[in-house]
Write a protein that holds these residues in place. Sequence first.
Motif, PDB file in Angstrom:
ATOM      1  N   LYS A 561       0.917  -1.296  -0.003  1.00 56.62           N
ATOM      2  CA  LYS A 561       0.089   0.073  -0.224  1.00 56.62           C
ATOM      3  C   LYS A 561       0.829   1.310  -0.025  1.00 56.62           C
ATOM      4  O   LYS A 561       1.983   1.288   0.516  1.00 56.62           O
ATOM      5  N   ALA A 562       0.296   2.344  -0.543  1.00 54.28           N
ATOM      6  CA  ALA A 562       1.148   3.559  -0.487  1.00 54.28           C
ATOM      7  C   ALA A 562       1.503   3.970   0.843  1.00 54.28           C
ATOM      8  O   ALA A 562       0.426   4.153   1.410  1.00 54.28           O
ATOM      9  N   GLN A 563       2.638   4.538   1.013  1.00 53.65           N
ATOM     10  CA  GLN A 563       2.730   5.159   2.376  1.00 53.65           C
ATOM     11  C   GLN A 563       3.200   6.577   2.364  1.00 53.65           C
ATOM     12  O   GLN A 563       3.493   7.029   0.935  1.00 53.65           O
ATOM     13  N   PRO A 564       3.219   7.353   3.231  1.00 54.37           N
ATOM     14  CA  PRO A 564       3.966   8.697   3.238  1.00 54.37           C
ATOM     15  C   PRO A 564       5.270   8.893   2.493  1.00 54.37           C
ATOM     16  O   PRO A 564       6.084   7.917   2.979  1.00 54.37           O
ATOM     17  N   GLU A 565       5.499   9.988   1.796  1.00 54.18           N
ATOM     18  CA  GLU A 565       6.908   9.945   1.086  1.00 54.18           C
ATOM     19  C   GLU A 565       7.977  10.029   1.965  1.00 54.18           C
ATOM     20  O   GLU A 565       9.099   9.822   1.619  1.00 54.18           O
ATOM     21  N   ASP A 566       7.775  10.571   3.103  1.00 59.89           N
ATOM     22  CA  ASP A 566       8.830  10.739   4.003  1.00 59.89           C
ATOM     23  C   ASP A 566       9.236   9.381   4.844  1.00 59.89           C
ATOM     24  O   ASP A 566      10.128   9.698   5.587  1.00 59.89           O
ATOM     25  N   GLN A 567       8.353   8.671   4.955  1.00 58.94           N
ATOM     26  CA  GLN A 567       8.637   7.140   5.628  1.00 58.94           C
ATOM     27  C   GLN A 567      10.076   6.501   5.023  1.00 58.94           C
ATOM     28  O   GLN A 567      10.211   6.640   3.747  1.00 58.94           O
ATOM     29  N   PRO A 568      10.827   6.026   5.816  1.00 55.13           N
ATOM     30  CA  PRO A 568      11.966   5.328   4.998  1.00 55.13           C
ATOM     31  C   PRO A 568      11.568   4.266   4.174  1.00 55.13           C
ATOM     32  O   PRO A 568      12.524   4.215   3.122  1.00 55.13           O
ATOM     33  N   GLY A 569      10.742   3.538   4.557  1.00 52.17           N
ATOM     34  CA  GLY A 569      10.195   2.330   3.396  1.00 52.17           C
ATOM     35  C   GLY A 569       9.954   3.062   2.072  1.00 52.17           C
ATOM     36  O   GLY A 569      10.293   2.345   1.083  1.00 52.17           O
ATOM     37  N   SER A 570       9.223   4.277   1.864  1.00 51.64           N
ATOM     38  CA  SER A 570       8.904   4.951   0.895  1.00 51.64           C
ATOM     39  C   SER A 570       9.923   5.569   0.061  1.00 51.64           C
ATOM     40  O   SER A 570      10.307   5.157  -1.026  1.00 51.64           O
ATOM     41  N   VAL A 571      11.028   5.858   0.819  1.00 53.21           N
ATOM     42  CA  VAL A 571      12.212   6.595   0.134  1.00 53.21           C
ATOM     43  C   VAL A 571      12.822   5.222  -0.558  1.00 53.21           C
ATOM     44  O   VAL A 571      13.660   5.441  -1.563  1.00 53.21           O
ATOM     45  N   ILE A 572      13.129   4.288   0.118  1.00 50.67           N
ATOM     46  CA  ILE A 572      13.964   2.983  -0.150  1.00 50.67           C
ATOM     47  C   ILE A 572      13.295   2.475  -1.523  1.00 50.67           C
ATOM     48  O   ILE A 572      13.836   2.070  -2.307  1.00 50.67           O
ATOM     49  N   LEU A 573      11.783   2.323  -1.501  1.00 55.26           N
ATOM     50  CA  LEU A 573      11.237   1.827  -2.696  1.00 55.26           C
ATOM     51  C   LEU A 573      10.980   2.598  -3.912  1.00 55.26           C
ATOM     52  O   LEU A 573      10.709   2.353  -5.045  1.00 55.26           O
ATOM     53  N   ALA A 574      11.427   4.220  -3.600  1.00 57.83           N
ATOM     54  CA  ALA A 574      11.321   5.111  -4.652  1.00 57.83           C
ATOM     55  C   ALA A 574      12.379   4.798  -5.738  1.00 57.83           C
ATOM     56  O   ALA A 574      12.292   5.344  -6.729  1.00 57.83           O
ATOM     57  N   LYS A 575      13.547   4.149  -5.277  1.00 63.71           N
ATOM     58  CA  LYS A 575      14.633   4.017  -6.125  1.00 63.71           C
ATOM     59  C   LYS A 575      14.483   2.561  -6.869  1.00 63.71           C
ATOM     60  O   LYS A 575      14.063   1.659  -6.295  1.00 63.71           O
ATOM     61  N   GLU A 576      14.964   2.650  -8.114  1.00 60.73           N
ATOM     62  CA  GLU A 576      14.764   1.468  -8.853  1.00 60.73           C
ATOM     63  C   GLU A 576      16.233   0.517  -8.717  1.00 60.73           C
ATOM     64  O   GLU A 576      17.147   1.089  -8.189  1.00 60.73           O
ATOM     65  N   PRO A 577      15.894  -0.619  -8.410  1.00 56.86           N
ATOM     66  CA  PRO A 577      16.991  -1.948  -8.258  1.00 56.86           C
ATOM     67  C   PRO A 577      18.042  -1.878  -9.210  1.00 56.86           C
ATOM     68  O   PRO A 577      17.666  -1.929 -10.284  1.00 56.86           O
ATOM     69  N   VAL A 578      19.493  -1.726  -8.677  1.00 53.39           N
ATOM     70  CA  VAL A 578      20.201  -1.884  -9.712  1.00 53.39           C
ATOM     71  C   VAL A 578      20.606  -3.415  -9.806  1.00 53.39           C
ATOM     72  O   VAL A 578      20.714  -3.659 -11.178  1.00 53.39           O
ATOM     73  N   LEU A 579      20.463  -4.005  -8.980  1.00 52.60           N
ATOM     74  CA  LEU A 579      20.461  -5.811  -9.128  1.00 52.60           C
ATOM     75  C   LEU A 579      18.896  -6.370  -9.426  1.00 52.60           C
ATOM     76  O   LEU A 579      18.209  -5.792  -8.663  1.00 52.60           O
ATOM     77  N   GLN A 580      18.947  -7.268 -10.351  1.00 56.32           N
ATOM     78  CA  GLN A 580      17.858  -7.845 -10.521  1.00 56.32           C
ATOM     79  C   GLN A 580      17.968  -9.305  -9.864  1.00 56.32           C
ATOM     80  O   GLN A 580      18.711 -10.262 -10.166  1.00 56.32           O
ATOM     81  N   ALA A 581      17.154  -9.465  -8.918  1.00 57.29           N
ATOM     82  CA  ALA A 581      17.212 -10.441  -8.036  1.00 57.29           C
ATOM     83  C   ALA A 581      16.619 -11.843  -8.442  1.00 57.29           C
ATOM     84  O   ALA A 581      15.717 -11.774  -9.355  1.00 57.29           O
ATOM     85  N   ASN A 582      17.156 -13.047  -8.213  1.00 61.91           N
ATOM     86  CA  ASN A 582      16.839 -14.239  -8.910  1.00 61.91           C
ATOM     87  C   ASN A 582      16.458 -15.079  -7.451  1.00 61.91           C
ATOM     88  O   ASN A 582      17.480 -15.256  -6.798  1.00 61.91           O
TER      89      ASN A 582
END
Length: 646
Positions: A561-582
């Motif tokens: 679910k969408a979280q406030p933008e200032d939450q640590p989880g929202s900041v982390i998820l806002a970035k695109e992953p560099v590594l594609q996990a398997n």
Amino acid sequence: MLFAERRAFNLQLKLSSSTRTTINPFSLLKHCSSFTAITTHQVNCEEQHKEHTLNSILHYISLTMSTDLNDYKIIKEGEAEILMHAKNEVFYNKTQVNNRDISIAVLREFISRRKQEHEATLSKRKKGTQKVSENESVKEEAEEVPCETTSEDDKTNAKCEVEGNTSPEELEPSSTIKGSDKIAEECSTAGEQTDLTEGKGQVELKPARVLEALSASGLRSLRYAREVEGIGQVVALDNDIVSVEACRRNIKFNGSVAISKVESHHVDARVYMLTHPKEFDVVDLDPYGSPSVFLDSAVQSVADGGILMCTATDMAVLCGGNGEVCYSKYGSYPLRGKYCHEMALRILLASIESHANRYKRYIVPVLSVQMDFYVRVFVRIYSSASAMKNTPLKLSYVYQCTGCDSFHLQPIGRTISKNTSVRYLPGYGPVVPQDCSDCGKKFVMGGPIWSAPIHDQDWVGSILADVKSMKNRYPAYDRISAVLTTVSEELPDVPLFLSLHNLCATLKCTSPSAVMFRSAVINAGYRISGTHVNPLGLKSDAPMDVIWDIMRCWVKNHPVKAQPEDQPGSVILAKEPVLQANFARAISSLSKAQAKKVVRFLPNPERHWGPKLRAGRQITSKHVSLLGPAAVNGALNHEDDEDPKK
């Protein structure tokens, strides 16, 4: 004789009625027969000796014990038995059976390795002396005048005699004698050569000497003496006269083996250890609370290559409840994280190393465990001014993000090698920016902690194999074998650990299975293992940006679910992953113990399995949550029965 036997039988019946432990009706006679060692001269008058021994132990018990024998109960653990008073006069905690069992297992391994190391030293010394003798024989053949050789030998012997009667302090200032070190080496080599060639005077390994600094009832010392082979003496200390009397009573109660090996002293353990430097092969510290006040004297009392076994039960302090108190006691500041119990282990190790360094000594941890409500470390102590310089390389500060679970280690020192020389320099820093690169929050700093390995996997494997081969001799076999199994599978070179549930709590997402997360880390090219401290903990050498990339890939397939933008989880998820996990299942995603379905984490065997009251404190109704209603009611009823007698 019949009257004495009847008294002993009545005494045994009364003692048996006050304990749950099943006692053989003739066990007291067994203790009586072993109360005094029977020599060859005494065998001829065996009947008279038995009667005298029986009367002696009855007289001793009548003097040292209360007239009401129901006040005592017999507690049996391993091969030792102790008499415990119903009052809380001497500290005893049944929970510590895990502590005592794992200590016995480590002690057996230490004595075995100590013997192997001694044999290796003798073999090396013998080879060296053989080479010296060969060289000397060649020189003698080359000599043309035999009288000159004789004069040289006489001269060398004279020098050896002079050095043998002169102290090192007297030799140092004398500048007229040149090459005194060389002469000393020649003397020692000649002496060793004579011993080895003649077969006399070879250095024999003496039985290990053990010091228990805080013995209380003496149960631990008695188990060491009765269950571990190769121990010559166990010295039990306590500063409480009631505990010393109880310990001495229990020593006599356990027969001739305990009497010949265990001795109890009423003395301050710190003073005793300071006045007996490097005299004990094993020093055991198991205080009620913090061991910090004993560490300085303990590291001085251990012989070179000996082992220090230390327990700390002040977990609230070590785990960050009172950071300033922890810093004052151990010299490190703790952090409140999921890894706090492992950090407690590493703080204790860093503190022991700090005390050892003051005397040009250093530690080598062989096993460090967190069990029940305490931490227990086993470290070997060596003396070396050069090896002591590596201490800054083994210590690190910890930076913990306040918003997410990211943490980073800052080594205190580093080295630069050039040819054969090594320079010791301060470590580079800082390893983190002012704000967390993952969530943007601030860092807090803790430590310094021991960041080198806290286990020796070779030791752990040998101890585990020994425990499994002697499972019937360990009352807490299930628990200690589970702990040792988990320890044997830990990554030894990865400090602290992550909690998968905490990572998911930060992102507000559902949790992947441990197997899937492990597989993703392994498929990314990194290592991962569990930890004995926490069943949900995961150790990995993967950097935090890789860990968060794996979690970002998981959230993409399992949206949140969408979280406030200032939450640590929202900041982390806002970035695109560099590594594609398997997340495809990796072969080594399960440890060997997990694959074989070996139990690694056991529940407490009974309720109220934890710390107990300090000795001497009165048991009241407020201690129900700590001791249980049965123990509290029994103590209160015992006090009510005593009131009419007053």
